[in-house]
Design an enzyme around this catalytic site. Structure first.
Site, PDB file in Angstrom:
ATOM      1  N   GLU A   1       0.832  -1.375  -0.065  1.00 23.91           N
ATOM      2  CA  GLU A   1       0.225   0.178   0.232  1.00 23.91           C
ATOM      3  C   GLU A   1       0.280   0.957   0.301  1.00 23.91           C
ATOM      4  OE1 GLU A   1      -0.443  -2.875   1.937  1.00 23.91           O
ATOM      5  OE2 GLU A   1      -2.379  -2.690   0.964  1.00 23.91           O
TER       6      GLU A   1
ATOM      7  N   HIS B 148     -11.206  -5.313   8.527  1.00 25.21           N
ATOM      8  CA  HIS B 148     -12.268  -5.155   6.751  1.00 25.21           C
ATOM      9  C   HIS B 148     -13.647  -4.033   7.288  1.00 25.21           C
ATOM     10  CE1 HIS B 148     -10.031  -8.683   5.809  1.00 25.21           C
ATOM     11  NE2 HIS B 148      -9.813  -8.693   4.456  1.00 25.21           N
TER      12      HIS B 148
END
Lengths: 327, 327
Positions: free
Chosen positions: B60, B129
């Site tokens: 990321e 998540h």
């Protein structure tokens, strides 16, 4: 690219000017005239070799804080450097916002960098990606210390450049110290260039005290990158003969003898020897260069001392692009 | 007007901006062939090709860092972080680099980029998540932070974000991707970054919310209407910089404020709204400012009863509204 005698003399001059400016910064610090200096002494050959291997003003540079010689070769002036050291308003990198030696010079395609190390390597890959997307034949040179190649950011940057065959030169200036920590605590390989093979790109190690050798090696890598053959990692090795910064005391982790021994392998002495051997520098040329450097450094100090500080109202902007003021 | 889901509106916004401006490109994990794990970029790879819809390595920080480099070069990246929970490795690039670039270079360099990330719980995603990460970024001058709550705004705000010359954090309520449907105007329009939206006018109290919680706040307002409680709902939309005027105006009218957010209570974004009201609306308040937020546990647990316990629901909002209305 074969170097002419004039060009070799110019390279030496750039190294010399960087050295004299850097030395003056240490003096100014001891005089209490500046708050901080981080030195590039000993790094001049690596930086000037690299600078002369790219098309300056056409190619891009994502630098780090030891790159005074590189920046001077890109068009940053001695006055600019002194303005930055003193936190003056005219400092072209940041208007006195950043610490000294945190460069930015948009007119020469030198991007702004920060203090958290290795962030700039990722930006270089992004610039390389954009160059490739636009189908241009430009390259981007990014520099870093060997300690910072331990950062995940560096690996991610190099991996991107390898996967996409980006026109990026990752120049590692291995001065053997990350503040106090030696290379064997940073990596299990002999050279950070050895890390390149594991990531699928070319890695080359070069004597970072020999400006002409650095230039020869990086010129080849630049041509490869320019012709679409992708990125490379090049490690130029030297010894950091100064403390990490003006706030560091290197007596706590190394002996004076070690430092004195390494001063004999100084890049500036080596370059001068090579030029003298080729008959490109006579003693009178050297004297003239020294006199010129002294007068330029004196002028820069005087100019910066008289220059204005930023007005405190300038602290408020430009946080956003809409707030950018020019002039 | 066409009715569509939140995610369809976001996709349409990206597609239009990419068609309008060649410098716009998308980079992220699985955004290409797969069209994104939530299908936000579905069809864009086929339409614009692999050079403009780039499947990044699974890392990321370099999605963002490469985006920053490309933005410095004049491109307009849309960086997709697959889940907001995974944005943390990129924190350094966002906070040290993107956010500070304009200020630290005195406006020489700016970073026009969008970082999209699906956030929020209620989808069985467990600790990693489900997170809401907006409060980390609403603390950082130099960033703009946007959270759309409906398709019309999502498309309009996304288009504004792409055109904005600054880094824009664009957090999308993933539970609402297909749950929230709404009318989207035909043809070209943008929704400005900055202004909040009074999405429901009322007189008894104000509920401040954004994203999924705004959707629920409207449902809660309907629930209590039959009981005679007239709720005003303000969709904050842009969290940073915040639209202080609209916040204060609403409370001047209603005299009571409930702030709803699904992040952990302590130090969450709602605390800033509460502070604004405490500082500037003290005389208008008829009741203490209330916050309804997630409990102070590390993140949303997986097991359904535990998840339901964590999550704010329309019923929980309605209960908090009744409680405040009684005061």
């Amino acid at each position: 690219m074969e170097l002419s005698g004039d060009m070799k003399r110019e390279m030496y001059w750039s190294m010399l000017l960087a050295r004299r400016l850097d030395e003056r910064a240490w003096v100014l610090h001891r005089q209490g005239k500046i708050a901080f200096h981080i030195s590039g002494i000993g790094h001049e050959a690596a930086q000037i070799g690299a600078a002369f291997a790219i098309k300056r003003g056409y190619d891009w540079v994502s630098p780090y804080y030891r790159d005074l010689a590189l920046l001077l070769a890109m068009g940053y002036t001695p006055r600019d450097f002194m303005l930055s050291l003193m936190g003056k308003r005219e400092d072209p990198s940041s208007g006195g916002r950043q610490m000294p030696s945190h460069w930015s010079l948009k007119s020469a395609n030198v991007i702004s960098h920060s203090a958290p190390v290795a962030t700039q390597a990722v930006h270089a890959s992004g610039i390389g990606l954009a160059m490739k997307m636009r189908g241009e034949d430009k390259v981007v040179l990014t520099t870093i210390g060997e300690g910072s190649t331990s950062q995940g950011e560096w690996y991610e940057a190099v991996n991107w450049a390898a996967v996409h065959k980006l026109p990026v030169i990752f120049l590692v200036q291995n001065n053997q110290f990350a503040i106090s920590v030696r290379q064997d605590k940073q990596m299990a390989v002999k050279s950070s260039a050895d890390k390149a093979c594991g990531l699928g790109l070319t890695g080359v190690t070069v004597d970072g005290t020999n400006v002409f050798e650095v230039h020869r090696v990086i010129s080849e890598l630049v041509e490869r990158a320019r012709s679409g053959e992708g990125a490379s990692v090049v490690e130029a090795r030297m010894y950091r003969i100064t403390p990490h910064s003006s706030d560091d005391d290197d007596r706590t982790y190394r002996t004076r003898e070690e430092v004195e021994e390494n001063k004999k392998k100084d890049a500036l002495i080596i370059a001068r020897g090579l030029l003298e051997k080729e008959g490109l520098l006579a003693p009178k040329d050297l004297d003239a260069m020294e006199a010129k450097a002294k007068s330029i450094v004196d002028d820069a100090v005087q100019y910066a001392e008289q220059a204005a500080y930023p007005d405190v109202s300038e602290g408020l902007y430009p946080v956003y692009a809409e707030e950018v003021r020019h002039g | 007007m066409a009715e569509m889901t939140l995610i369809e509106a976001i996709r349409q916004g990206m597609e239009e901006e990419m068609a309008r401006d060649q410098s716009v490109f998308i980079v992220g994990e699985d955004v290409g062939v797969r069209g994104g794990v939530f299908r936000a970029t579905m069809g864009l790879y086929e339409k614009f090709g692999e050079e403009r819809v780039i499947d990044s390595p699974l890392a990321e920080l370099s999605i963002v860092g490469v985006g920053i480099g490309a933005a410095l070069y004049g491109m307009k990246p849309i960086c997709e972080i697959q889940f907001a929970d995974f944005i943390h490795p990129a924190f350094n690039q966002i906070v040290s680099e993107a956010a500070k670039m304009c200020y630290r270079s005195n406006g020489e360099w700016t970073v026009p980029m969008v970082i999209r990330a699906p956030y929020g719980g209620g989808i069985g995603g467990g600790l990693y998540h489900s997170q809401s990460v907006e409060a980390f970024y609403t603390h950082v001058p130099g960033l703009k932070v946007v959270v759309p709550s409906n398709p019309r705004d999502a498309k309009g705000l996304l288009k504004s974000a792409v055109r904005d010359p600054n880094p824009v954090m664009f957090f999308e309520p993933k539970k609402g991707y297909r749950l929230i449907r709404g009318e989207v105007p035909e043809g070209e329009y943008t929704t400005p970054i900055g202004p909040a939206n009074v999405s429901r006018s009322g007189s008894d109290l104000t509920v401040f919310a954004y994203g999924m919680m705004h959707h629920y706040a409207l449902q809660a307002a309907e629930k209590v209407r039959a009981e005679g409680i007239d709720v005003e709902v303000v969709d904050l939309r842009t969290l940073y910089p915040v639209d202080q005027a609209t916040v204060l105006e609403s409370v001047k009218k209603t005299g009571k404020a409930l702030i709803v957010y699904e992040d952990n209570l302590t130090g969450g974004y709602g605390a800033e709204i509460a502070a604004i009201l405490a500082e500037h609306a003290f005389a208008d308040l008829d009741a203490p400012v209330r916050r309804l937020a997630g409990p102070d546990v590390p993140a949303v647990p997986f097991s359904h009863p535990l998840q339901d316990w964590f999550m704010i629901s329309p019923d929980k909002i309605a209960a908090a509204v009744r409680d405040l209305a009684k005061y």
